[in-house]
Design an enzyme around this catalytic site. Sequence first.
Site, mmCIF file in Angstrom:
data_model
loop_
_atom_site.group_PDB
_atom_site.id
_atom_site.type_symbol
_atom_site.label_atom_id
_atom_site.label_comp_id
_atom_site.label_asym_id
_atom_site.label_seq_id
_atom_site.Cartn_x
_atom_site.Cartn_y
_atom_site.Cartn_z
ATOM 1 N N GLU A 266 0.837 -1.208 0.000
ATOM 2 C CA GLU A 266 0.000 0.000 0.000
ATOM 3 C C GLU A 266 0.875 1.264 0.000
ATOM 4 O O GLU A 266 1.811 1.384 0.788
ATOM 5 C CB GLU A 266 -0.907 -0.009 1.236
ATOM 6 C CG GLU A 266 -1.853 1.168 1.321
ATOM 7 C CD GLU A 266 -2.727 1.109 2.561
ATOM 8 O OE1 GLU A 266 -3.678 1.904 2.649
ATOM 9 O OE2 GLU A 266 -2.472 0.263 3.444
ATOM 10 N N LYS A 327 -9.772 2.439 -3.581
ATOM 11 C CA LYS A 327 -10.287 1.832 -2.356
ATOM 12 C C LYS A 327 -11.680 2.343 -2.020
ATOM 13 O O LYS A 327 -11.940 3.542 -2.065
ATOM 14 C CB LYS A 327 -9.326 2.125 -1.189
ATOM 15 C CG LYS A 327 -9.672 1.407 0.104
ATOM 16 C CD LYS A 327 -8.643 1.704 1.185
ATOM 17 C CE LYS A 327 -8.958 0.963 2.470
ATOM 18 N NZ LYS A 327 -7.999 1.288 3.548
ATOM 19 N N CYS A 379 -5.849 -2.944 2.306
ATOM 20 C CA CYS A 379 -5.836 -2.876 3.769
ATOM 21 C C CYS A 379 -7.135 -3.365 4.386
ATOM 22 O O CYS A 379 -7.475 -4.541 4.332
ATOM 23 C CB CYS A 379 -5.508 -1.433 4.190
ATOM 24 S SG CYS A 379 -5.271 -1.230 5.971
#
Length: 501
Positions: A266, A327, A379
């Site tokens: 990330e 995301k 994540c």
Amino acid sequence: MPPNRWLNALVLLLAGGLQTLTLSPFNWWWLAPVSIVLILWICLPLPPRQLFRAGWLFGLGLFGSGVSWVYISISEHGNTSIPIAVVLTFLFVAGLALFHGLAFWAWGHLARDSSVRRLILFPAIWVLGDWLRSWLLTGFPWMYLGTGQVDGPLAGFAPIVGVYGLTFWIVATGAAAWAAYQLIRNKRQAAAGLIVAVMILPWLSGPFVSRVDWTELADQPLKVAAMQGNIPQQIKWDPEFLRQQVRTYLDLTQDDWHRDIILWPETAIPLTQDQAGPIIEMIREELGPDSTLITGIPWFGFSERVGDTTFHNSIMAIGNGEGIYHKQKLVPFGEYVPLQQWLRGLIGFFDLPMSDFSRGPENQSPLTAGIHRVMPFICYEVAYPDFVSSYAARTDLLITISNDGWFGDSIGPVQHLQMARMRALETGRYMLRGTNNGITAIIDERGQLTEAIPRFTDATLRGEVYTTSGATPVMLSGSWPTLVLAAILIVFVRERTIPKS
């Protein structure tokens, strides 16, 4: 609470702490039904008006022991004094505990004063409470009892009923154990034996069910590599260390440019895609003709969903692949600040670097790596069961990237890995996991680690993954069968005439 209210409070806090021990890194999954029995011992006699406080105390024990690692990100990385960090951590834990308080309150009002009705409804109320916590206020799908079964005897049922179904049966097991105990006390051994037999059947049959292959692996594996840079969080967004960070990942990849898939974690490139053009071109020049590098990178540009220019936390494919994914499940305060017009500037924690991301659009296409469809999760997203299973149905391979450096040497990153393993088990798909400081790993279709890098090391993981075809039952139906069953159970049992004891 009753006269022994301090003892009762202590038992409820203990029950919450025991559930933390069922998850990684402890993995004492057998404590889960024990915790449920302790809760019922205290809560079954309580009137509905006292069950909210009982549920809140249990939640305080659960989240206080299981997720208080947020203190590290608030204190060490949020430039916040220790007293304020302690207060904020307590408010976070106490706020999450409200979900169990509300669930216990609803349990008492729906079941009224019948202990039998309470025992029957407890698993249904529990799993609906967990589901509510997964989406309300963006959700916090952490600390589910079913997650601990990735290494337990019920693991074989995960591809069939998912983590909510596993949680339902674990709670039902505790309720059945308490019911059997009461029947034995009332000399009804036959009824108790029947309940025990039904209760233990899934626990005994689970290892046999786990042998079923719900998906089919490709004949030939893909050669993959994942780089773990171990970049200190303190310098992650410091421009003076930008060149050093990029150089770290280039050096780690030096011997692996020919791999089928190369994974950086990330925000491995701490520049937006419109600023990182020279780096991206350098990567393209180094890659082999059949190689794809997938990396986390912030994205800046115009968003139709937002109607303006905005930032996204993103992941993109470079080389023999294409696509960019933004995301969707953002972390409150870490990636966006609720009520930011009032909170920003109050304390350092509300001004963390890159805490102004926007949520990505729904129904995004997967990335491609050669001819393969790869679904990435960034994540926090891998914690959402239905979110992962719905996207997994369109893809051959799962990828997740993360930066768990926010939580230091705590149990948070280990719990995060366990949830990724459960998602791989539920979907019957390999998962390649890349992180900044651990745990970078390859997870097979049964949720088991095939390769892993120790935490807090800068290293390269090399191995093989298999693309997958087919779908597990939970990918086709999601969690709806379990949730509908819970709702039907509540409606049916609440309307029936049931004795009090």
